[in-house]
Write a protein that holds these residues in place. Structure first.
Motif, PDB file in Angstrom:
ATOM      1  N   ASN A 147       9.971   1.037  -4.141  1.00 47.01           N
ATOM      2  CA  ASN A 147       9.456   1.791  -5.299  1.00 47.01           C
ATOM      3  C   ASN A 147      10.579   2.513  -6.037  1.00 47.01           C
ATOM      4  O   ASN A 147      10.646   2.500  -7.262  1.00 47.01           O
ATOM      5  CB  ASN A 147       8.402   2.797  -4.844  1.00 47.01           C
ATOM      6  CG  ASN A 147       7.087   2.114  -4.516  1.00 47.01           C
ATOM      7  OD1 ASN A 147       6.794   1.048  -5.055  1.00 47.01           O
ATOM      8  ND2 ASN A 147       6.313   2.700  -3.633  1.00 47.01           N
ATOM      9  N   THR A 197       1.417  -2.070  -1.285  1.00 52.37           N
ATOM     10  CA  THR A 197       1.733  -1.816   0.121  1.00 52.37           C
ATOM     11  C   THR A 197       0.471  -1.715   0.988  1.00 52.37           C
ATOM     12  O   THR A 197       0.430  -2.258   2.093  1.00 52.37           O
ATOM     13  CB  THR A 197       2.573  -0.533   0.234  1.00 52.37           C
ATOM     14  OG1 THR A 197       3.767  -0.754  -0.512  1.00 52.37           O
ATOM     15  CG2 THR A 197       2.923  -0.193   1.658  1.00 52.37           C
ATOM     16  N   HIS A 198      -0.533  -1.039   0.502  1.00 51.98           N
ATOM     17  CA  HIS A 198      -1.795  -0.945   1.249  1.00 51.98           C
ATOM     18  C   HIS A 198      -2.827  -1.943   0.753  1.00 51.98           C
ATOM     19  O   HIS A 198      -3.600  -2.478   1.537  1.00 51.98           O
ATOM     20  CB  HIS A 198      -2.387   0.462   1.129  1.00 51.98           C
ATOM     21  CG  HIS A 198      -1.743   1.465   2.048  1.00 51.98           C
ATOM     22  ND1 HIS A 198      -2.101   2.792   2.079  1.00 51.98           N
ATOM     23  CD2 HIS A 198      -0.762   1.328   2.990  1.00 51.98           C
ATOM     24  CE1 HIS A 198      -1.374   3.433   2.992  1.00 51.98           C
ATOM     25  NE2 HIS A 198      -0.548   2.575   3.544  1.00 51.98           N
ATOM     26  N   ASN A 207      -4.625   6.507  -0.599  1.00 47.05           N
ATOM     27  CA  ASN A 207      -4.016   7.597   0.158  1.00 47.05           C
ATOM     28  C   ASN A 207      -4.721   8.927  -0.042  1.00 47.05           C
ATOM     29  O   ASN A 207      -4.232   9.967   0.380  1.00 47.05           O
ATOM     30  CB  ASN A 207      -2.536   7.727  -0.221  1.00 47.05           C
ATOM     31  CG  ASN A 207      -1.708   6.641   0.433  1.00 47.05           C
ATOM     32  OD1 ASN A 207      -1.523   6.644   1.639  1.00 47.05           O
ATOM     33  ND2 ASN A 207      -1.244   5.674  -0.353  1.00 47.05           N
ATOM     34  N   GLU A 266      -1.197   2.138  -7.388  1.00 46.93           N
ATOM     35  CA  GLU A 266      -1.859   1.239  -6.458  1.00 46.93           C
ATOM     36  C   GLU A 266      -3.051   0.638  -7.209  1.00 46.93           C
ATOM     37  O   GLU A 266      -3.726   1.360  -7.955  1.00 46.93           O
ATOM     38  CB  GLU A 266      -2.391   2.006  -5.263  1.00 46.93           C
ATOM     39  CG  GLU A 266      -1.383   2.496  -4.279  1.00 46.93           C
ATOM     40  CD  GLU A 266      -2.093   3.037  -3.050  1.00 46.93           C
ATOM     41  OE1 GLU A 266      -2.239   2.299  -2.075  1.00 46.93           O
ATOM     42  OE2 GLU A 266      -2.518   4.202  -3.081  1.00 46.93           O
ATOM     43  N   TYR A 284       0.176   8.198  -3.581  1.00 48.66           N
ATOM     44  CA  TYR A 284       1.283   8.260  -2.625  1.00 48.66           C
ATOM     45  C   TYR A 284       2.028   6.933  -2.707  1.00 48.66           C
ATOM     46  O   TYR A 284       1.438   5.872  -2.547  1.00 48.66           O
ATOM     47  CB  TYR A 284       0.789   8.505  -1.184  1.00 48.66           C
ATOM     48  CG  TYR A 284       1.959   8.730  -0.248  1.00 48.66           C
ATOM     49  CD1 TYR A 284       2.702   9.909  -0.301  1.00 48.66           C
ATOM     50  CD2 TYR A 284       2.352   7.751   0.661  1.00 48.66           C
ATOM     51  CE1 TYR A 284       3.794  10.110   0.529  1.00 48.66           C
ATOM     52  CE2 TYR A 284       3.437   7.943   1.501  1.00 48.66           C
ATOM     53  CZ  TYR A 284       4.155   9.128   1.434  1.00 48.66           C
ATOM     54  OH  TYR A 284       5.244   9.326   2.248  1.00 48.66           O
ATOM     55  N   HIS A 285       3.303   7.007  -3.005  1.00 51.59           N
ATOM     56  CA  HIS A 285       4.131   5.797  -3.073  1.00 51.59           C
ATOM     57  C   HIS A 285       5.350   5.945  -2.177  1.00 51.59           C
ATOM     58  O   HIS A 285       6.423   5.423  -2.475  1.00 51.59           O
ATOM     59  CB  HIS A 285       4.565   5.536  -4.518  1.00 51.59           C
ATOM     60  CG  HIS A 285       3.413   5.254  -5.443  1.00 51.59           C
ATOM     61  ND1 HIS A 285       2.699   4.072  -5.422  1.00 51.59           N
ATOM     62  CD2 HIS A 285       2.822   6.017  -6.405  1.00 51.59           C
ATOM     63  CE1 HIS A 285       1.729   4.118  -6.330  1.00 51.59           C
ATOM     64  NE2 HIS A 285       1.778   5.279  -6.942  1.00 51.59           N
ATOM     65  N   GLY A 286       5.188   6.694  -1.074  1.00 49.26           N
ATOM     66  CA  GLY A 286       6.329   6.975  -0.220  1.00 49.26           C
ATOM     67  C   GLY A 286       7.008   8.246  -0.690  1.00 49.26           C
ATOM     68  O   GLY A 286       6.520   8.958  -1.580  1.00 49.26           O
ATOM     69  N   ASP A 292       1.875  -1.163  -6.809  1.00 51.22           N
ATOM     70  CA  ASP A 292       2.322  -0.979  -5.432  1.00 51.22           C
ATOM     71  C   ASP A 292       1.223  -1.521  -4.516  1.00 51.22           C
ATOM     72  O   ASP A 292       0.172  -0.908  -4.355  1.00 51.22           O
ATOM     73  CB  ASP A 292       2.561   0.530  -5.203  1.00 51.22           C
ATOM     74  CG  ASP A 292       2.987   0.861  -3.778  1.00 51.22           C
ATOM     75  OD1 ASP A 292       2.888  -0.012  -2.894  1.00 51.22           O
ATOM     76  OD2 ASP A 292       3.408   2.006  -3.556  1.00 51.22           O
ATOM     77  N   THR A 344      11.986  -0.341   3.212  1.00 49.61           N
ATOM     78  CA  THR A 344      10.736   0.435   3.192  1.00 49.61           C
ATOM     79  C   THR A 344      10.112   0.325   1.804  1.00 49.61           C
ATOM     80  O   THR A 344      10.814   0.107   0.809  1.00 49.61           O
ATOM     81  CB  THR A 344      10.984   1.934   3.465  1.00 49.61           C
ATOM     82  OG1 THR A 344      11.797   2.461   2.397  1.00 49.61           O
ATOM     83  CG2 THR A 344      11.676   2.176   4.789  1.00 49.61           C
ATOM     84  N   ALA A 345       8.821   0.542   1.779  1.00 49.30           N
ATOM     85  CA  ALA A 345       8.126   0.528   0.491  1.00 49.30           C
ATOM     86  C   ALA A 345       8.644   1.661  -0.389  1.00 49.30           C
ATOM     87  O   ALA A 345       8.731   1.520  -1.612  1.00 49.30           O
ATOM     88  CB  ALA A 345       6.627   0.664   0.715  1.00 49.30           C
ATOM     89  N   THR A 346       8.982   2.775   0.242  1.00 46.44           N
ATOM     90  CA  THR A 346       9.584   3.883  -0.511  1.00 46.44           C
ATOM     91  C   THR A 346      10.783   3.376  -1.301  1.00 46.44           C
ATOM     92  O   THR A 346      10.924   3.639  -2.496  1.00 46.44           O
ATOM     93  CB  THR A 346      10.046   4.994   0.464  1.00 46.44           C
ATOM     94  OG1 THR A 346       8.916   5.517   1.141  1.00 46.44           O
ATOM     95  CG2 THR A 346      10.784   6.101  -0.263  1.00 46.44           C
ATOM     96  N   ASP A 402      -1.018   2.561  10.291  1.00 50.82           N
ATOM     97  CA  ASP A 402      -1.274   2.823   8.874  1.00 50.82           C
ATOM     98  C   ASP A 402      -0.801   1.639   8.015  1.00 50.82           C
ATOM     99  O   ASP A 402      -0.085   1.811   7.033  1.00 50.82           O
ATOM    100  CB  ASP A 402      -0.624   4.135   8.409  1.00 50.82           C
ATOM    101  CG  ASP A 402      -1.120   4.568   7.042  1.00 50.82           C
ATOM    102  OD1 ASP A 402      -2.190   4.095   6.615  1.00 50.82           O
ATOM    103  OD2 ASP A 402      -0.425   5.348   6.370  1.00 50.82           O
ATOM    104  N   LYS A 423       5.597  -2.397   4.531  1.00 56.33           N
ATOM    105  CA  LYS A 423       4.767  -2.310   5.731  1.00 56.33           C
ATOM    106  C   LYS A 423       4.400  -3.672   6.316  1.00 56.33           C
ATOM    107  O   LYS A 423       5.188  -4.242   7.052  1.00 56.33           O
ATOM    108  CB  LYS A 423       3.516  -1.467   5.467  1.00 56.33           C
ATOM    109  CG  LYS A 423       3.838  -0.016   5.059  1.00 56.33           C
ATOM    110  CD  LYS A 423       2.631   0.873   5.218  1.00 56.33           C
ATOM    111  CE  LYS A 423       2.901   2.277   4.698  1.00 56.33           C
ATOM    112  NZ  LYS A 423       1.821   3.197   4.971  1.00 56.33           N
TER     113      LYS A 423
END
Ligand SMILES: Cc1ncc(COP(=O)(O)O)c(C=O)c1O
Length: 448
Positions: free
Chosen positions: A128, A245-246, A215, A210, A151-153, A243, A123-125, A69, A270
């Motif tokens: 954030n 992350t993705h 997500n 994002e 979703y941000h973690g 964010d 972690t991205a969590t 992921d 990630k």
């Protein structure tokens, strides 16, 4: 589903035994509960993964389009990261002191995303969580704003959703510290009017978003949405946190660089460590100065920001190697080209069977959905969801050596992914449709 379920059981006897053994000691038989959320009646235990291929304990090989992921978007165990870790490992993993690699990692983040000052987390969590704290502390405003379906973690404030226009905790949110409506406002993505209304009383410290939602399936921003988001946040002196992350999949500097976005702060996790736990957040020169003046960048004692292992030497070595040598500009060209190829294959099959399905792409990431039109927001996305079909397509693909991200139909390409890998996916996707239509030959041998 019954046929595919039986086939899954037949092809994974060792995983099945391990899952049973694991159930005696691990919660749900897995080290983290969501590892159970794959299609199939038990989790597949993996033996090894290199590049874009993964092998399970039963000797089945997969083209991996899930790539942890996004955690393994650089490909599994990329050689440059492995080498960097080999150099670092005999020389100490973590010391509560900086290592030189952190500078090089910071320089790369600065160059790519354009933000000036950086810090690391694991972690991205966490990245954030820290950024939200800083935003609240600086502005003195109590609330944050998120987009519905985000979703941000596992960040408490972001576990919010809209129900009949009211802000409520997401389904199944476990033990929130306070009612989420106390901390959070929620509006639909791509709805600038709702955004304007929610920001107008200047109670919101920051919007965290994002650049494209990834997500809830993938929801792309409509033309002009980001410009309006930036205007409205500036007008109301609300900070804008993106964010990435993705959406790092959009290019070497994520959507921020690809689309010329201008966040005040940016978070990312990630993939930047090539699969080794690490995350980062950056702030602009201006926000950095304001935070500095407010004394928020100086550590004076436990203040809710940090983590003992954050910035550890192992993570820093991995991040430097990933950014300098793996997820390079050239690598993104390759990944994006393959993602285009994948989308082309999916679209052709959808057209050939005149299916009311669609596929969208953001850089190296693509996502298909079983409804005719790409939804503009999460509420519309829910209406078009087909969980059973989703599970069927995933299980069918898995049974024929293709891993898609669980939860939704996302396919990611890495620097190690090949055209052959993508074509395997295309063949399997088409075959799944044929199976549903009751035509063709779906034996696994066709896909090896
Ligand atoms: C956009 C986004 N931000 C943050 C996170 C949290 O990442 P992690 O679970 O590594 O903390 C995720 C996880 O999927 C994510 O999709």
């Amino acid at each position: 589903m019954a046929d595919e379920g039986a086939r899954f059981v037949r092809d994974h006897p060792r995983s099945r035994r391990l899952a049973r053994d694991a159930g005696e000691v691990l919660v749900g038989g897995v080290p983290m509960r969501w590892m159970n959320r794959w299609p199939g009646s038990f989790p597949v235990f993996f033996e090894s993964a290199t590049g874009a291929r993964l092998a399970d304990v039963d000797g089945n090989e997969y083209v991996d389009l899930c790539l942890g992921d996004t955690g393994a978007m650089a490909g599994h165990s990329p050689p440059a990261v492995v080498e960097a870790l080999h150099r670092r490992m005999p020389a100490g993993f973590t010391a509560m002191l900086p290592s030189e690699d952190a500078i090089a990692a910071g320089v790369e983040l600065q160059r790519r995303f354009g933000l000036r000052r950086w810090q690391f987390a694991l972690t991205a969590t966490d990245a954030n969580r820290i950024t939200l704290r800083l935003a609240r502390a600086l502005t003195g405003r109590p609330k944050v704003l998120v987009f519905n379906g985000c979703y941000h973690g596992t960040v408490d404030e972001t576990y919010a959703t809209l129900k009949g226009g009211a802000v409520v905790a997401r389904n199944r949110n476990v033990g929130p510290p306070v009612e989420v409506s106390e901390t959070t406002r929620v509006v639909e993505f791509n709805d600038p009017d709702a955004l304007a209304a929610a920001l107008s009383d200047r109670e919101v410290a920051c919007v965290i978003a994002e650049p494209a939602m990834t997500n809830f399936g993938m929801i792309l921003p409509e033309r002009g949405f980001h410009q309006r988001l930036r205007e409205l946040t500036r007008e109301t002196e609300t900070l804008l946190i993106l964010d990435e992350t993705h959406t790092f999949c959009a290019g070497p500097g994520g959507s921020t660089a690809a689309d010329g976005l201008e966040p005040d702060a940016l978070t990312i996790g990630k993939a930047i460590g090539g699969g080794v736990p690490v995350a980062a957040f950056g702030v602009t020169e201006e926000l950095g100065s304001r935070l500095d003046e407010a004394g928020l960048l100086t550590y004076r004692g436990p203040d809710g920001i940090g983590g003992t292992l954050a910035g550890n030497a192992l993570s820093m070595a991995a991040t430097r190697a990933t950014l300098e040598a793996v997820l390079t500009d050239e690598a993104f060209d390759h990944m994006i080209g393959l993602s285009e190829r994948l989308v082309g294959g999916v679209q052709e099959a959808v057209d050939d069977f005149a299916l009311p399905w669609h596929v969208v792409r953001l850089g190296a990431r693509s996502e298909y959905r079983f409804c005719a039109d790409p939804p503009p927001n999460a509420s519309v996305a829910v209406e078009g969801a087909d969980g059973e079909l989703d599970r069927y397509m995933h299980l069918f693909a898995m049974n024929r050596g293709v891993l898609l991200a669980p939860f939704h139909s996302m396919a990611l390409t890495s620097p190690a992914t090949t055209a052959q890998d993508v074509d395997r996916h295309t063949a399997v996707f088409r075959s799944a449709i044929e199976a549903l239509a009751g035509v063709g030959d779906q034996s696994a041998e066709n896909f090896q």
